[in-house]
Design an enzyme around this catalytic site. Structure first.
Site, PDB file in Angstrom:
ATOM      1  CG  ASP A 101      -1.968   1.059   1.259  1.00  0.00           C
ATOM      2  OD1 ASP A 101      -2.944   1.008   0.493  1.00  0.00           O
ATOM      3  OD2 ASP A 101      -1.775   1.997   2.054  1.00  0.00           O
ATOM      4  CG  HIS A 300      -5.640  -3.021   0.019  1.00  0.00           C
ATOM      5  ND1 HIS A 300      -4.910  -2.691  -1.100  1.00  0.00           N
ATOM      6  CD2 HIS A 300      -5.229  -2.167   0.995  1.00  0.00           C
ATOM      7  CE1 HIS A 300      -4.102  -1.678  -0.823  1.00  0.00           C
ATOM      8  NE2 HIS A 300      -4.266  -1.346   0.446  1.00  0.00           N
TER       9      HIS A 300
END
Length: 323
Positions: A101, A300
């Site tokens: 991320d 994610h």
């Protein structure tokens, strides 16, 4: 193998908290938002047992690491300097770096700017975005993408608004964000990175009926305690530096990542869906890309959702690069 050790390191004029384990070649694990060193809890011991000195810092603004007040203090050159200083403070001459991320752009800037220090790289969720001379400021591109809707990155630009929203009930905010961006959320409950202008950010994430198997109440206890103490300002400052980062790094236009590299994405990861064109270019922009993997039924939070697969992939490239 000794337990994970926690201590503080002085780097780039800040005090940085690190979790570390093992001996050998240095591996630095850079977390994303809204995370901290704890996002790597399944990787630290596994990589250490494979023969490495593993260090997972709380990045600037997160956890127990210092949290400078100004937004400008979170630009990419400052964060890169934090990690370079960390390598020196740990008395290593080189390191391998992994980023997830927000940690992915940090990892690739470390690799681009100090190839003498960082000899291998792995990116999770967010693929390398090579800078071009004719690029526009990121927020301009995102405004065109959003059209008549709101896009979360643009929503995050206003100081104080999303902080108040997320900090009203930190545990609920984390629970909803972690669930909705994961591969466990059904399509109707998945995080929407585009949402109506009448909605808030928390309207774009859904409340789980029960926690997914990879996230338990003790995990939420720890993260809630961290973000109740720090707030979300430090992590949000990274989104508020996108245009500043762009202004500071024009000299990187055309740069390719030359180190041995790995990319891991999740089938249901919004970051993958938004950046499919960049993923398609990775063999060109990362000439030494050793492997590119899309994990099925994964969202994610890749290293938390699929720790066994991620550990195997990371250890393979780390061992190969260390030899």
């Amino acid at each position: 193998m000794q337990a994970i050790n926690h201590r503080f390191i002085e780097t780039n004029s800040i005090k940085m908290h690190i979790a570390e384990q093992g001996r050998g070649n240095l591996v630095i694990l850079c977390h994303g938002f809204p995370e901290c060193w704890y996002a790597w809890r399944h990787q630290i011991s596994a990589i250490a047992e494979a023969g490495f000195h593993v260090v997972a810092p709380d990045l600037r603004g997160y956890g127990q690491t210092d949290q400078p007040k100004s937004v400008e203090a979170y630009n990419i050159l400052q964060l890169t300097s934090d990690i370079v200083g960390l390598v020196h403070a740990l008395d290593h001459e080189q390191a391998m770096i992994v980023g997830h991320d927000q940690g992915a752009p940090l990892a690739w800037h470390c690799a681009l700017l100090r190839p003498d220090l960082f000899k291998a790289i792995a990116l999770l969720s967010v693929p390398y975005r090579a800078r071009t001379w004719d690029s526009s400021p990121p927020t301009e591109i995102l405004k065109r993408m959003a059209g008549e809707q709101q896009l979360y990155v643009l929503y995050f630009q206003e100081l104080g608004k999303v902080e108040a929203e997320l900090e009203g009930n930190v545990r609920r905010s984390l629970r909803r964000m972690l669930y909705s961006a994961s591969g466990d959320a059904p399509p109707e409950k998945r995080w929407r990175f585009l949402f109506d202008k009448s909605e808030t950010f928390l309207d774009s994430v859904a409340e789980p009926e029960q926690l997914p198997s990879w996230l338990n109440e003790q995990d939420l206890d720890f993260l809630t305690q961290e973000f109740e103490r720090t707030g979300f300002r430090g992590g949000l400052a990274r989104y508020r530096n996108l245009d500043r980062d762009w202004e500071l790094t024009s000299f990187l236009s055309g740069a390719k990542l030359q180190q041995p590299a790995l990319f891991i994405g999740g089938e249901f990861d919004t970051a993958v869906m938004m950046n499919q064109d960049l993923i398609n270019q990775l063999e060109t922009t990362m000439p030494n890309l050793r492997k590119q993997v899309l994990l099925p039924n994964t969202g994610h939070w890749i290293q938390q959702e699929r720790p066994t697969e991620v550990n195997q992939l990371l250890i393979k490239i780390l061992v190969h690069s260390a030899s």
